[in-house]
Design a protein around this motif. Structure first.
Motif, PDB file in Angstrom:
ATOM      1  N   LEU A  44      -3.233  -0.382   7.027  1.00  0.00           N
ATOM      2  CA  LEU A  44      -2.407   0.813   7.208  1.00  0.00           C
ATOM      3  C   LEU A  44      -2.097   1.502   5.890  1.00  0.00           C
ATOM      4  O   LEU A  44      -1.953   2.732   5.843  1.00  0.00           O
ATOM      5  N   GLU A  45      -1.978   0.727   4.810  1.00  0.00           N
ATOM      6  CA  GLU A  45      -1.679   1.318   3.506  1.00  0.00           C
ATOM      7  C   GLU A  45      -2.928   1.870   2.838  1.00  0.00           C
ATOM      8  O   GLU A  45      -2.869   2.912   2.175  1.00  0.00           O
ATOM      9  N   PHE A  84       8.904  -0.395   9.124  1.00  0.00           N
ATOM     10  CA  PHE A  84       9.024   0.658   8.109  1.00  0.00           C
ATOM     11  C   PHE A  84      10.159   0.328   7.148  1.00  0.00           C
ATOM     12  O   PHE A  84      11.245  -0.083   7.561  1.00  0.00           O
ATOM     13  N   LEU A 124       3.027   6.868   9.215  1.00  0.00           N
ATOM     14  CA  LEU A 124       2.820   5.459   9.525  1.00  0.00           C
ATOM     15  C   LEU A 124       2.724   5.245  11.034  1.00  0.00           C
ATOM     16  O   LEU A 124       1.860   4.504  11.521  1.00  0.00           O
TER      17      LEU A 124
END
Length: 269
Positions: A56-57, A81, A99
């Motif tokens: 995801l990053e 988060f 996100l």
């Protein structure tokens, strides 16, 4: 920073039950506890963030192994988060939206692989069922109002994680606080759990913990007195103990080793 080792303790199981309840009832939950007891580790494990965080990053080209991550995210339908310390309300909204969109895309990919994805994006079932916000003391009143509004609009569960006293802080926002359905205190390791964790740590150092052995009992008592069952502090202490034993070519865990490791740490509990 090295990743902390995860141990499925009783407190983690209690957190899972709490998170499942918040998600199932589409309500707001508050989780509070002292620093280092394991709140963040449990929340990340619940959301399968330990599997998905890197993907995801580092959003980019897909790989075959990513489908396992899609499946893990689809099982929990949860976003984890952490807001920045000096993040503006606009940046907070943008970061959270980005996100959430990435997690939703991954879940879409999972269902597409299974052949269960039907209809245009606007007609698909809502992918995200729970949002977990760590370090929620950082949230400004505007950010809290935004989260409350999103909760109302989407019927998505929301968990706010923070230090003790956070429940009193949020009571100043009646619109939000009136929607809180569950409050959960994350406590330090109990004596039996601490012994279970230490047995595993002893084993990683190539030893067996025997509480009936006087040397082991002394070391065990020293660790309990120093850490008070704080999971993060146990991890830090053992990192130093391993270093000290290696430097000095020691083969036995004693209370002297524990005290030497303790002297190298800044402990603020």
């Amino acid at each position: 920073m090295a990743q902390q080792r995860f141990v499925a303790t009783k407190e983690h199981r209690r957190f899972v039950e709490f998170a499942d309840a918040v998600r199932r009832h589409h309500t707001i939950g508050i989780c509070y506890g002292q620093a280092g007891v394991g709140k963040t580790l449990s929340a990340k494990r619940y959301a399968n963030w330990h599997k998905a965080q890197t993907l995801l990053e580092e959003w980019g080209p897909r790989e075959g192994s990513d489908f396992q991550v899609y499946a893990a995210l689809a099982r929990k339908r949860t976003v984890f988060f952490t807001p920045g310390v000096l993040t503006t309300p606009r940046q907070f909204q943008q970061d959270l939206a980005e996100l959430t969109a990435r997690v939703s895309i991954c879940i879409d990919q999972h269902f597409e692989t299974l052949g269960k994805l039907t209809g245009p994006p606007g007609m698909r079932l809502k992918n995200i069922e729970l949002l977990i916000v760590d370090e929620s003391e950082r949230l400004s009143p505007n950010a809290l109002e935004y989260l409350r509004d999103q909760h109302d609009r989407t019927n998505m569960g929301l968990i706010l994680i923070g230090m003790p006293g956070i429940e009193k802080q949020f009571s100043r926002y009646p619109q939000l606080y009136s929607r809180v359905g569950f409050a959960h205190e994350y406590r330090p390791l109990a004596e039996d759990e601490l012994r279970f964790v230490l047995t595993r740590r002893w084993r990683k150092l190539g030893h067996s913990l025997d509480p009936d052995d006087f040397t082991d009992a002394q070391a065990l008592a020293a660790i309990a007195r120093i850490t008070h069952g704080n999971f993060r502090l146990v991890d830090r202490l053992f990192t130093q103990m391993e270093r000290i034993m290696k430097i000095n070519e020691l083969h036995t865990i004693t209370d002297d080793v524990v005290e030497a490791a303790r002297s190298t740490l800044v402990i603020g509990i």
